[in-house]
Motif scaffolding. Structure first.
Motif, PDB file in Angstrom:
ATOM      1  N   VAL A 230      75.885  22.490  41.461  1.00  0.00           N
ATOM      2  CA  VAL A 230      75.934  20.825  41.353  1.00  0.00           C
ATOM      3  C   VAL A 230      77.249  20.390  41.117  1.00  0.00           C
ATOM      4  O   VAL A 230      77.690  20.554  39.953  1.00  0.00           O
ATOM      5  N   LEU A 231      77.785  19.552  41.805  1.00  0.00           N
ATOM      6  CA  LEU A 231      79.081  19.200  41.746  1.00  0.00           C
ATOM      7  C   LEU A 231      78.756  17.526  41.212  1.00  0.00           C
ATOM      8  O   LEU A 231      79.655  17.188  40.234  1.00  0.00           O
ATOM      9  N   TYR A 232      77.713  16.804  41.681  1.00  0.00           N
ATOM     10  CA  TYR A 232      77.608  15.486  41.141  1.00  0.00           C
ATOM     11  C   TYR A 232      76.303  15.103  41.283  1.00  0.00           C
ATOM     12  O   TYR A 232      75.695  15.478  42.183  1.00  0.00           O
ATOM     13  N   VAL A 233      75.683  14.115  40.469  1.00  0.00           N
ATOM     14  CA  VAL A 233      74.319  13.776  40.397  1.00  0.00           C
ATOM     15  C   VAL A 233      74.440  12.163  40.305  1.00  0.00           C
ATOM     16  O   VAL A 233      75.251  11.556  39.560  1.00  0.00           O
ATOM     17  N   GLY A 234      73.497  11.484  40.968  1.00  0.00           N
ATOM     18  CA  GLY A 234      73.671   9.729  41.002  1.00  0.00           C
ATOM     19  C   GLY A 234      72.139   9.516  41.464  1.00  0.00           C
ATOM     20  O   GLY A 234      71.416  10.188  41.941  1.00  0.00           O
ATOM     21  N   THR A 235      71.949   8.365  41.445  1.00  0.00           N
ATOM     22  CA  THR A 235      70.596   7.808  41.873  1.00  0.00           C
ATOM     23  C   THR A 235      70.832   6.620  42.889  1.00  0.00           C
ATOM     24  O   THR A 235      71.950   6.023  43.021  1.00  0.00           O
ATOM     25  N   ALA A 236      69.821   6.256  43.447  1.00  0.00           N
ATOM     26  CA  ALA A 236      70.114   5.374  44.706  1.00  0.00           C
ATOM     27  C   ALA A 236      68.632   4.469  45.032  1.00  0.00           C
ATOM     28  O   ALA A 236      67.535   5.397  44.716  1.00  0.00           O
ATOM     29  N   ARG A 237      68.461   3.298  45.319  1.00  0.00           N
ATOM     30  CA  ARG A 237      67.471   2.997  45.688  1.00  0.00           C
ATOM     31  C   ARG A 237      67.043   3.240  47.078  1.00  0.00           C
ATOM     32  O   ARG A 237      66.129   3.257  47.762  1.00  0.00           O
ATOM     33  N   ASN A 238      68.258   3.443  47.910  1.00  0.00           N
ATOM     34  CA  ASN A 238      68.127   4.074  49.340  1.00  0.00           C
ATOM     35  C   ASN A 238      68.969   5.405  49.440  1.00  0.00           C
ATOM     36  O   ASN A 238      70.093   5.088  49.402  1.00  0.00           O
ATOM     37  N   LEU A 239      68.694   6.456  49.253  1.00  0.00           N
ATOM     38  CA  LEU A 239      69.131   7.625  49.340  1.00  0.00           C
ATOM     39  C   LEU A 239      70.170   7.555  50.499  1.00  0.00           C
ATOM     40  O   LEU A 239      71.192   8.168  50.197  1.00  0.00           O
ATOM     41  N   ARG A 240      69.553   7.778  51.731  1.00  0.00           N
ATOM     42  CA  ARG A 240      70.271   7.775  52.768  1.00  0.00           C
ATOM     43  C   ARG A 240      71.626   6.704  52.874  1.00  0.00           C
ATOM     44  O   ARG A 240      72.868   7.395  53.022  1.00  0.00           O
ATOM     45  N   ARG A 241      71.446   5.411  52.754  1.00  0.00           N
ATOM     46  CA  ARG A 241      72.476   4.541  52.723  1.00  0.00           C
ATOM     47  C   ARG A 241      73.630   4.737  51.603  1.00  0.00           C
ATOM     48  O   ARG A 241      74.600   4.800  51.865  1.00  0.00           O
ATOM     49  N   ARG A 242      72.969   4.931  50.392  1.00  0.00           N
ATOM     50  CA  ARG A 242      73.837   5.488  49.286  1.00  0.00           C
ATOM     51  C   ARG A 242      74.882   6.772  49.632  1.00  0.00           C
ATOM     52  O   ARG A 242      76.192   6.445  49.257  1.00  0.00           O
ATOM     53  N   VAL A 243      74.325   7.738  49.981  1.00  0.00           N
ATOM     54  CA  VAL A 243      75.068   8.910  50.162  1.00  0.00           C
ATOM     55  C   VAL A 243      75.829   8.699  51.165  1.00  0.00           C
ATOM     56  O   VAL A 243      77.267   9.037  51.211  1.00  0.00           O
ATOM     57  N   ARG A 244      75.687   7.914  52.246  1.00  0.00           N
ATOM     58  CA  ARG A 244      76.616   7.508  53.243  1.00  0.00           C
ATOM     59  C   ARG A 244      77.816   7.061  52.890  1.00  0.00           C
ATOM     60  O   ARG A 244      78.906   7.109  53.619  1.00  0.00           O
ATOM     61  N   GLN A 245      77.786   6.079  51.694  1.00  0.00           N
ATOM     62  CA  GLN A 245      78.970   5.374  51.233  1.00  0.00           C
ATOM     63  C   GLN A 245      79.996   6.317  50.837  1.00  0.00           C
ATOM     64  O   GLN A 245      81.060   6.039  50.775  1.00  0.00           O
ATOM     65  N   TYR A 246      79.732   7.553  50.412  1.00  0.00           N
ATOM     66  CA  TYR A 246      80.631   8.378  50.015  1.00  0.00           C
ATOM     67  C   TYR A 246      81.644   8.825  51.198  1.00  0.00           C
ATOM     68  O   TYR A 246      82.851   9.371  51.008  1.00  0.00           O
ATOM     69  N   PHE A 247      80.965   8.870  52.491  1.00  0.00           N
ATOM     70  CA  PHE A 247      81.975   9.227  53.448  1.00  0.00           C
ATOM     71  C   PHE A 247      82.636   8.210  54.334  1.00  0.00           C
ATOM     72  O   PHE A 247      83.214   8.447  55.303  1.00  0.00           O
ATOM     73  N   THR A 248      82.615   6.951  53.749  1.00  0.00           N
ATOM     74  CA  THR A 248      83.271   5.648  54.156  1.00  0.00           C
ATOM     75  C   THR A 248      84.403   5.483  53.214  1.00  0.00           C
ATOM     76  O   THR A 248      85.178   4.440  53.613  1.00  0.00           O
ATOM     77  N   HIS A 288      72.464  20.467  34.431  1.00  0.00           N
ATOM     78  CA  HIS A 288      73.561  20.938  35.340  1.00  0.00           C
ATOM     79  C   HIS A 288      74.988  20.702  34.792  1.00  0.00           C
ATOM     80  O   HIS A 288      75.833  21.600  35.153  1.00  0.00           O
ATOM     81  N   ARG A 289      75.281  19.782  34.019  1.00  0.00           N
ATOM     82  CA  ARG A 289      76.535  19.578  33.596  1.00  0.00           C
ATOM     83  C   ARG A 289      77.267  19.372  34.590  1.00  0.00           C
ATOM     84  O   ARG A 289      78.518  20.281  34.768  1.00  0.00           O
TER      85      ARG A 289
END
Length: 563
Positions: A230-248, A288-289
């Motif tokens: 596990v490299l990174y953990v985060g929360t989102a109200r909309n998982l798909r939209r939030r994770v896509r932001q990492y690739f923009t 997971h640290r």
């Protein structure tokens, strides 16, 4: 990489922008730091509406801010408070893209105001004209990127005046001029604009498919590396939209770009609502640290103040909670200040000598025999004579008496009366640190003592979000959407909830962060108690009655800092 049809996005001409500007008290973002809001709604170059109001911050506006903006304390006295303004502004901006010059400042204040007054921050797309100008304009075109400089460069119809609506109108013209510039390089949709603002690496773009199968629901996401770590953990109200932001490239932090480059897949855990996601994030971070979460490298450590186990006890700062300790404090320094303040107020000794009791009227302390110690016990106190100071500490910890707090405040008043103002201010701030720690300790311990409590928060759409809390931990979470009978949902959640056994210490074995998170959720406006197994109550003689004093101290400290 060619976009698919579902990724072509919204043309800029069809995008609704709300250009906003704030005037503030000048302090860092705070729930009541806004003094004026001005906003203009535009689409396709046409102004659809304007929003403008003064806001009463509930405090004195510093002189240098008055000189800058012209907004005085008298001008805002009859204005609405921010909690009255927010619903109207959020409705005005709903479904739009927020735009501001130096957007981090304005959005930071708006987000903090929402969080401080119980409104859900809608997380709209944000465009910063300052960042966009720095990306678009060549160095020889302008000497700087201040709003006034750009307004003159582009011939804006309204010039900035440090008043919110004028500055928002000026930003509208700057935005339109910048959008004309980016159109010439192929930026024609909102998604392309958001991609264009940061520098996006080809590696980031290629990995957009990692978000393709994620649900559009609240939850926790986990980026995993080549070895499934596990490299990174985060929360989102909309998982798909939030994770896509990492690739923009919307997140420009170097470590996040590095993390995205290493990621091989993204897992997700769907949650009933945002509270459950936040709790699960805390637990996953602890388990997971992950290397790329700052909170993994610098976990929030809890510190406690405890009486030592000896005939003439002193206060020490410890890491492990046990029964009869005060805390948690968020740093060792705050815990040390609290311990020293309590010792000074009650007459408890502060030396680190181990002093056994050897009779009814003597203390065999070498330092005392040599006359080199000023601790109370050095005056040949008996254990019985020393006991009242210990009892004051113990009573404060459990909340049955707060005489120690009054004694500390009397010391502050005596210093002020004697015109030792610097010492009085320092002691006042030390007492404030102690009071905040005592208040937090009592509030967390009160919640952790309840075997089962069920809370319900409105979901904003006519339904309810539920949390089953047992001994300060989240045992179950669920929702009853509009039109669904809530009590059968509650009964099902209770029946399926995790079994929680109480542990040692004031928090019954719960983690301070999780209990604190649940407490903040429970005391939000609109949250209701469905039922509780035993009464949930804070100590009558805790720090609750000192809240007005703490508010005055916070105001005084802010004015001293400004001065």
């Amino acid at each position: 990489m060619q976009l698919t049809f579902d990724e072509l996005g919204t043309p800029l001409r069809d995008t609704t922008f709300v250009i906003v500007d704030l005037e503030t008290t000048g302090a860092p973002p705070a729930p009541d730091g806004i003094t004026e809001i001005g906003a203009v709604k535009v689409r396709g170059g046409e102004v659809l509406g304007e929003f403008a109001t003064l806001v009463d911050p509930g405090s004195v506006i510093p002189p240098q801010i008055v000189a800058l903006t012209g907004i005085t304390t008298a001008m805002v006295r009859a204005a609405p408070r921010i909690q009255e303004v927010l619903p109207a502004f959020l409705e005005f901006a709903a479904g739009s893209v927020l735009v501001a010059h130096n957007a981090g400042f304005d959005v930071g204040f708006l987000r903090t105001a929402c969080q401080g007054h119980g409104y859900a921050w809608p997380r709209p797309p944000v465009v910063c004209t300052l960042r966009l100008a720095r990306r678009v304009l060549a160095g020889q075109e302008t000497r700087g990127f201040r709003l006034a400089t750009l307004a003159r460069l582009f011939g804006a119809a309204t010039m900035p005046t440090h008043r919110a609506l004028d500055d928002a109108r000026a930003t509208v013209d700057v935005l339109h001029a910048l959008l004309e510039r980016v159109g010439s390089v192929g930026v024609h949709s909102l998604e392309e604009l958001l991609d264009y603002l940061p520098e996006v690496t080809p590696a980031q773009r290629r990995k957009r498919g990692l978000a393709a199968n994620l649900p559009e629901r609240p939850g926790v996401y986990l980026f995993r590396g080549p070895g499934d770590e596990v490299l990174y953990v985060g929360t989102a109200r909309n998982l798909r939209r939030r994770v896509r932001q990492y690739f923009t490239g919307s997140d420009t932090r170097g470590r996040i770009r590095e993390m995205v480059g290493l990621a091989e897949r993204v897992d997700s855990v769907e949650c009933a609502h945002a509270l459950e996601a936040q709790v699960r994030e805390l637990r996953l971070l602890a388990a997971h640290r992950p290397a790329y979460n700052r909170r993994s490298k610098n976990p929030r450590k809890a510190w406690w103040v405890a009486l030592t186990d000896e005939p003439f006890p002193r206060l020490s700062v410890v890491r492990q909670p046990r029964d009869g300790v005060l805390g948690p404090f968020t740093s060792q320094a705050r815990a040390k200040v609290a311990a020293d303040t309590l010792a000074g107020a009650t007459g408890l000794r502060t030396c680190t000598q181990r002093i056994p009791a050897t009779g009814a009227d003597a203390t065999p302390c070498v330092l005392a025999e040599l006359g080199r110690c000023g601790a109370p016990c050095a005056g040949r106190q008996t254990v019985e004579q020393y006991a009242p100071a210990v009892r004051q500490i113990a009573d404060l910890i459990v909340g049955t008496d707060n005489a120690a707090l009054h004694a500390a405040n009397r010391q502050v008043e005596q210093l002020a009366t004697g015109q030792h103002f610097e010492q009085a201010a320092r002691r006042r701030d030390e007492l404030a640190t102690l009071l905040r720690g005592v208040e937090r300790a009592h509030r967390l311990a009160a919640l952790a003592a309840v075997p089962e409590l069920i809370g319900a928060a409105p979901d904003g759409a006519g339904g309810w979000e539920f949390a089953v809390i047992r001994y300060g931990r989240l045992a179950s979470a669920g929702v009853a959407r509009r039109g669904v009978a809530p009590m059968p949902v509650v009964d099902a959640l209770v029946a399926s909830a995790e079994t929680v056994l109480p542990g040692p210490g004031p928090l019954r074995g719960a983690g301070a962060e999780e209990t604190g998170l649940l407490l903040r959720w429970l005391i939000q406006p609109g949250v209701r108690l469905v039922r509780t197994e035993v009464p949930w109550a804070e100590p009558a003689h805790g720090a609750g009655g000192w809240r007005p004093w703490l508010e005055r101290v916070a105001t005084a400290s802010t004015l001293e800092h400004v001065g």
